[in-house]
Enzyme design. Structure first.
Site, short mmCIF file in Angstrom:
data_model
loop_
_atom_site.label_atom_id
_atom_site.label_comp_id
_atom_site.label_asym_id
_atom_site.label_seq_id
_atom_site.Cartn_x
_atom_site.Cartn_y
_atom_site.Cartn_z
N ILE A 1 42.92 37.11 38.44
CA ILE A 1 42.59 38.15 37.47
C ILE A 1 41.46 37.63 36.59
O ILE A 1 41.50 36.48 36.14
CB ILE A 1 43.82 38.47 36.59
CG1 ILE A 1 44.93 39.10 37.44
CG2 ILE A 1 43.43 39.40 35.42
CD1 ILE A 1 46.26 39.20 36.70
N GLU A 2 40.49 38.47 36.34
CA GLU A 2 39.42 38.15 35.37
C GLU A 2 39.49 39.21 34.28
O GLU A 2 38.88 40.27 34.38
CB GLU A 2 38.04 38.16 36.07
CG GLU A 2 37.88 37.14 37.18
CD GLU A 2 37.54 35.74 36.68
OE1 GLU A 2 37.42 35.56 35.45
OE2 GLU A 2 37.41 34.84 37.53
N TRP A 3 40.26 38.92 33.22
CA TRP A 3 40.47 39.94 32.18
C TRP A 3 39.29 39.98 31.20
O TRP A 3 38.61 38.97 30.97
CB TRP A 3 41.78 39.70 31.41
CG TRP A 3 41.95 38.33 30.82
CD1 TRP A 3 42.68 37.30 31.34
CD2 TRP A 3 41.37 37.82 29.60
NE1 TRP A 3 42.58 36.20 30.51
CE2 TRP A 3 41.80 36.49 29.44
CE3 TRP A 3 40.55 38.38 28.61
CZ2 TRP A 3 41.42 35.70 28.35
CZ3 TRP A 3 40.17 37.59 27.52
CH2 TRP A 3 40.61 36.28 27.41
#
Lengths: 110, 360
Positions: B323-325
């Site tokens: 995940i790249e938030w």
């Protein structure tokens, strides 16, 4: 922190995918996220990066533009003021809560 | 306020004390380079039940991506409190019923390891906010940028990138110990922080899903990260030295990494379910896509986790994600809480849907 080199948050925009790819291969930038199409017509692609002022100036060329988004070093110092001090959970009875609302429903009954 | 490293750990300890029948505190086998003990939590209802499939979530790998730790602490806290009170969970416009929460904790083992790199986080939160690596001084002068290894380049996947990748590739990894961001370390698993993650995957051999929480770009990435995917030529794969020197070039056909179509469909489908649930919270649109679309990489956790069953058929298949938030490494805390809500909704949906993707 005194003496820390200023890092700028910049958006680097290249004329097309090839120009951006060449730039990334040659310059080894500290990037945030990946390349993205620039809104509007044309083939421009951009990427956000974190570079010194000197490096930012050095990136400018015929097919590459650099736009400064902010002072990452100053922002980082400001954010460090938003880090807890001590231990808010030092008391074993203090239990962390998440951010979701807990809502009773009938779905587990029966 | 953001959690400091002491608070991340004591939050986990207190959760394990508050919900002893629902979770177990896991002592990771190695301390960090600077001697910090590391903990994870295993969540499961009905602890006397038999073996189950497991989902492993890690965070705090890159020091400056602060909010990853909070996301995983909140995620665990929400599930435990909701289950123990017979409640559902509501994140903005996304609702999970009490039955969904119960099914999740009664059907899966969920392992949460929120702070893989405590030394780096401490340094980032108190000295140099943009620090990314761990704080290992052993491989160079031990001063300035010549400290530290990028934990997410230290896994055993195409580690010899100079041989494996094309010279035309802009693969994001470095063999230079003074590279400030992506120094891979002298060998795979040279770092105790990386070995702790490997230990979790070995210790929970029924792990079928692995999620590494990072920032930023608002993406949910699935394999592969070394090149584009293809499902037609099984011989074109990361173990085949005939393709050395060709990997990592965008848009060419000289090399694309093989992934069976069923696996690709499963991986991309579950990634989309995550993004759809996240969007329902307040409209944020994350993109589900292969990791290579971000940039080419070697030695990352997700590629390593998925490659394990290919390298060693005795190991189970792990669908792996990153995940790249968000849109910055350290948003103001008020914004970070909104991002955490978004991502927690995605994670709950991910866990709710993951078991239905098992076909083998």
């Amino acid at each position: 922190m005194a003496g820390e080199e200023k890092i700028l948050h910049v958006r680097v925009t290249a004329a097309d995918t090839r120009a951006l790819r060449n730039l990334l291969r040659d310059e080894r930038l500290d990037v945030g996220g990946g390349p993205a199409p620039t809104p509007g017509p044309g083939d421009e692609r951009s990427i956000e990066a974190f570079v010194t002022e000197e490096k930012a100036l050095g990136l400018e060329r015929e097919d590459v533009a650099v736009h400064v988004l902010g002072d990452a070093t100053a922002i980082g110092r400001a954010r460090q003021e938003e880090v807890g001090t001590g231990d808010r959970f030092a008391d074993p009875g203090i239990v962390p809560h998440g951010l979701g609302q807990k809502v009773k429903d009938q779905s587990r009954e029966g | 306020m953001y959690l400091n490293i002491t608070e991340v750990d004591s939050a986990l300890v207190n959760l394990s004390g508050a919900y002893p029948s629902l979770c177990e505190l896991i002592d990771l086998p190695e301390t960090s380079v600077e001697g910090v003990a590391c903990h994870a939590l295993r969540l499961r209802a009905d602890p006397d039940g038999g073996p189950r499939d497991c989902a492993v979530f890690i965070g705090g790998v890159h020091a400056r991506e602060w909010g990853s730790c909070e996301i995983l602490v909140f995620f665990a806290a929400d599930l435990l409190e909701a289950y123990s009170t017979g409640s559902g969970l509501v994140y903005g416009g996304k609702t999970f019923t009490a039955a969904q929460v119960a099914a999740l904790l009664e059907g899966l083992d969920i392992v949460v390891f929120p702070l893989v790199n405590p030394d780096g986080r401490q340094y980032s939160q108190t000295v140099k906010a943009m620090w990314r690596k761990n704080r290992n001084p052993e491989y160079s002068t031990g001063v300035g940028d010549c400290v530290g290894v990028d934990i997410n380049r230290n896994y055993d996947f195409l580690f010899d990138f100079a041989t494996a990748f094309s010279p035309l590739s802009d693969v994001r990894v470095s063999a230079d110990p003074c590279d400030p961001q992506v120094y891979q370390g002298p060998r795979p698993f040279s770092e105790p922080e990386t070995r702790n993650v490997r230990w979790l995957l070995d210790e929970y051999p029924r792990t079928r899903w692995f999620v590494d929480v990072h920032s930023f770009s608002e993406d949910m990435l699935h394999v592969w990260g070394d090149d584009e995917n293809q499902s037609d030529d099984p011989d074109m794969n990361f173990q085949n030295s005939a393709f050395d020197g060709t990997r990592g070039v965008d848009g060419d056909t000289a090399y694309r990494e093989f992934v069976p179509k069923d696996d690709l469909d499963s991986a991309s489908g579950l990634a989309r379910h995550f993004t759809e649930a996240l969007e329902a919270v307040r409209g944020k649109q994350y993109t589900a896509k292969p990791a290579f679309d971000l940039y080419p990489t070697a030695g990352t956790s997700d590629d390593y986790a998925f490659s394990r069953h290919i390298v060693d058929p005795d190991k189970g298949k792990i669908h792996a994600y990153t995940i790249e938030w968000g849109t910055e490494f350290q948003p103001p805390w008020a914004e970070m809480k909104l991002i955490a809500k978004d991502v927690c909704a995605g994670l709950v949906q991910f866990c709710a849907d993951a078991p239905s993707t098992v076909t083998d």
